[in-house]
Design a protein around this motif. Sequence first.
Motif, PDB file in Angstrom:
ATOM      1  N   ILE A 183       9.642 -26.215 107.579  1.00  0.00           N
ATOM      2  CA  ILE A 183       9.003 -27.282 106.805  1.00  0.00           C
ATOM      3  C   ILE A 183       7.775 -26.757 106.063  1.00  0.00           C
ATOM      4  N   GLU A 184       6.953 -25.965 106.755  1.00  0.00           N
ATOM      5  CA  GLU A 184       5.721 -25.490 106.111  1.00  0.00           C
ATOM      6  C   GLU A 184       6.012 -24.452 105.021  1.00  0.00           C
ATOM      7  N   ARG A 185       7.149 -23.761 105.131  1.00  0.00           N
ATOM      8  CA  ARG A 185       7.542 -22.861 104.032  1.00  0.00           C
ATOM      9  C   ARG A 185       7.823 -23.642 102.755  1.00  0.00           C
ATOM     10  N   GLU A 186       8.219 -24.898 102.877  1.00  0.00           N
ATOM     11  CA  GLU A 186       8.439 -25.755 101.719  1.00  0.00           C
ATOM     12  C   GLU A 186       7.150 -26.435 101.271  1.00  0.00           C
ATOM     13  N   ILE A 187       6.298 -26.754 102.228  1.00  0.00           N
ATOM     14  CA  ILE A 187       5.066 -27.484 101.908  1.00  0.00           C
ATOM     15  C   ILE A 187       4.084 -26.628 101.112  1.00  0.00           C
ATOM     16  N   VAL A 188       3.913 -25.379 101.505  1.00  0.00           N
ATOM     17  CA  VAL A 188       2.886 -24.529 100.870  1.00  0.00           C
ATOM     18  C   VAL A 188       3.114 -24.358  99.366  1.00  0.00           C
ATOM     19  N   PRO A 189       4.332 -24.023  98.901  1.00  0.00           N
ATOM     20  CA  PRO A 189       4.518 -23.919  97.443  1.00  0.00           C
ATOM     21  C   PRO A 189       4.234 -25.224  96.709  1.00  0.00           C
ATOM     22  N   LEU A 223      -3.011 -32.193 106.227  1.00  0.00           N
ATOM     23  CA  LEU A 223      -3.576 -32.383 104.893  1.00  0.00           C
ATOM     24  C   LEU A 223      -2.780 -31.589 103.865  1.00  0.00           C
ATOM     25  N   LEU A 224      -2.375 -30.370 104.200  1.00  0.00           N
ATOM     26  CA  LEU A 224      -1.540 -29.593 103.281  1.00  0.00           C
ATOM     27  C   LEU A 224      -0.240 -30.341 102.980  1.00  0.00           C
ATOM     28  N   ALA A 225       0.330 -30.960 104.015  1.00  0.00           N
ATOM     29  CA  ALA A 225       1.565 -31.724 103.822  1.00  0.00           C
ATOM     30  C   ALA A 225       1.328 -32.911 102.897  1.00  0.00           C
ATOM     31  N   GLU A 226       0.190 -33.582 103.055  1.00  0.00           N
ATOM     32  CA  GLU A 226      -0.134 -34.715 102.182  1.00  0.00           C
ATOM     33  C   GLU A 226      -0.293 -34.253 100.732  1.00  0.00           C
ATOM     34  N   LEU A 227      -1.002 -33.140 100.542  1.00  0.00           N
ATOM     35  CA  LEU A 227      -1.266 -32.655  99.190  1.00  0.00           C
ATOM     36  C   LEU A 227      -0.025 -32.079  98.522  1.00  0.00           C
ATOM     37  N   ALA A 228       1.002 -31.779  99.313  1.00  0.00           N
ATOM     38  CA  ALA A 228       2.262 -31.308  98.735  1.00  0.00           C
ATOM     39  C   ALA A 228       2.935 -32.410  97.922  1.00  0.00           C
ATOM     40  N   GLY A 229       2.616 -33.668  98.245  1.00  0.00           N
ATOM     41  CA  GLY A 229       3.119 -34.775  97.437  1.00  0.00           C
ATOM     42  C   GLY A 229       4.520 -35.237  97.781  1.00  0.00           C
ATOM     43  N   ALA A 244       2.097 -27.562  97.691  1.00  0.00           N
ATOM     44  CA  ALA A 244       0.647 -27.750  97.693  1.00  0.00           C
ATOM     45  C   ALA A 244      -0.004 -26.899  96.600  1.00  0.00           C
ATOM     46  N   ILE A 245       0.520 -25.695  96.401  1.00  0.00           N
ATOM     47  CA  ILE A 245      -0.006 -24.822  95.344  1.00  0.00           C
ATOM     48  C   ILE A 245       0.304 -25.407  93.973  1.00  0.00           C
ATOM     49  N   ALA A 246       1.548 -25.854  93.775  1.00  0.00           N
ATOM     50  CA  ALA A 246       1.952 -26.400  92.480  1.00  0.00           C
ATOM     51  C   ALA A 246       1.163 -27.647  92.119  1.00  0.00           C
TER      52      ALA A 246
END
Length: 257
Positions: A119-125, A168-174, A127-129
Amino acid sequence: MSKQRPDHPAPARRKPAVRPSSAPAAVAGAPAKRGTTAVDLRIYRAVFNAVMSHRLPPGTHLGEADFCELYQVSRTTVRKALQRLAHDHIIELRPNRGAVIASPTPDEAREIFAARRAIEREIVPLAIANATPASLQRIHAAMAEENAARQSGDRANWIRLGGEFHLLLAELAGNRVLQRFMAELVSRCSLIIALYESPGAHMCGNDEHARLVTLIEEGETVEAVALIEHHLLEIESRLRLRETRRKVKLAEVLDVA
């Protein structure tokens, strides 16, 4: 002859309610469901936060009568909170034993960490985008809180804030679906760490969080994804996959006023 419109302005359209930041809500679980009262939500959040800060270890029995006495409420209200906690995998409702804090097995622990890495491998990109100056400011603020808790020696709060950082990273991933998955995975990982962590081990290294934030700011997606995976593997590697138990008193860990 056409009718004239009344010389009155049209009523202003009501703006949709702005949902507050989910960082505090994430710590206390998902938003309140329809039919949830203030009291059973308070019980839910008290148990959730006690689990997240490792004050309620896996296997702890949660007696309905204890909650009734502590919160001066009916069993119906207590059962609503316990059912929601069971739905979110924080507790297990066992026949003839009632509610206990969930106790994942070593195999379940490995599966949960594998799911969280995916899941976090998907969230990080994402969050960056979706990064903006405002979102980056929120990440820095969350990291500052975590550092403050570490420097003050407040281990329970540090552990809780470490989980908040990932939420928070998950939230900001949108992506709301990924965010819901993360809320469950973070709480279940907290249970696993409470059950299996080595003495003196830490849930999250602040240096790795700082490095991750730098990579997000620089837009280094490949490196950031590699770091989050290494970060979670490192946490898992510090776990001792054997059962431990300690007894607690419910009134002491739930901070009932």
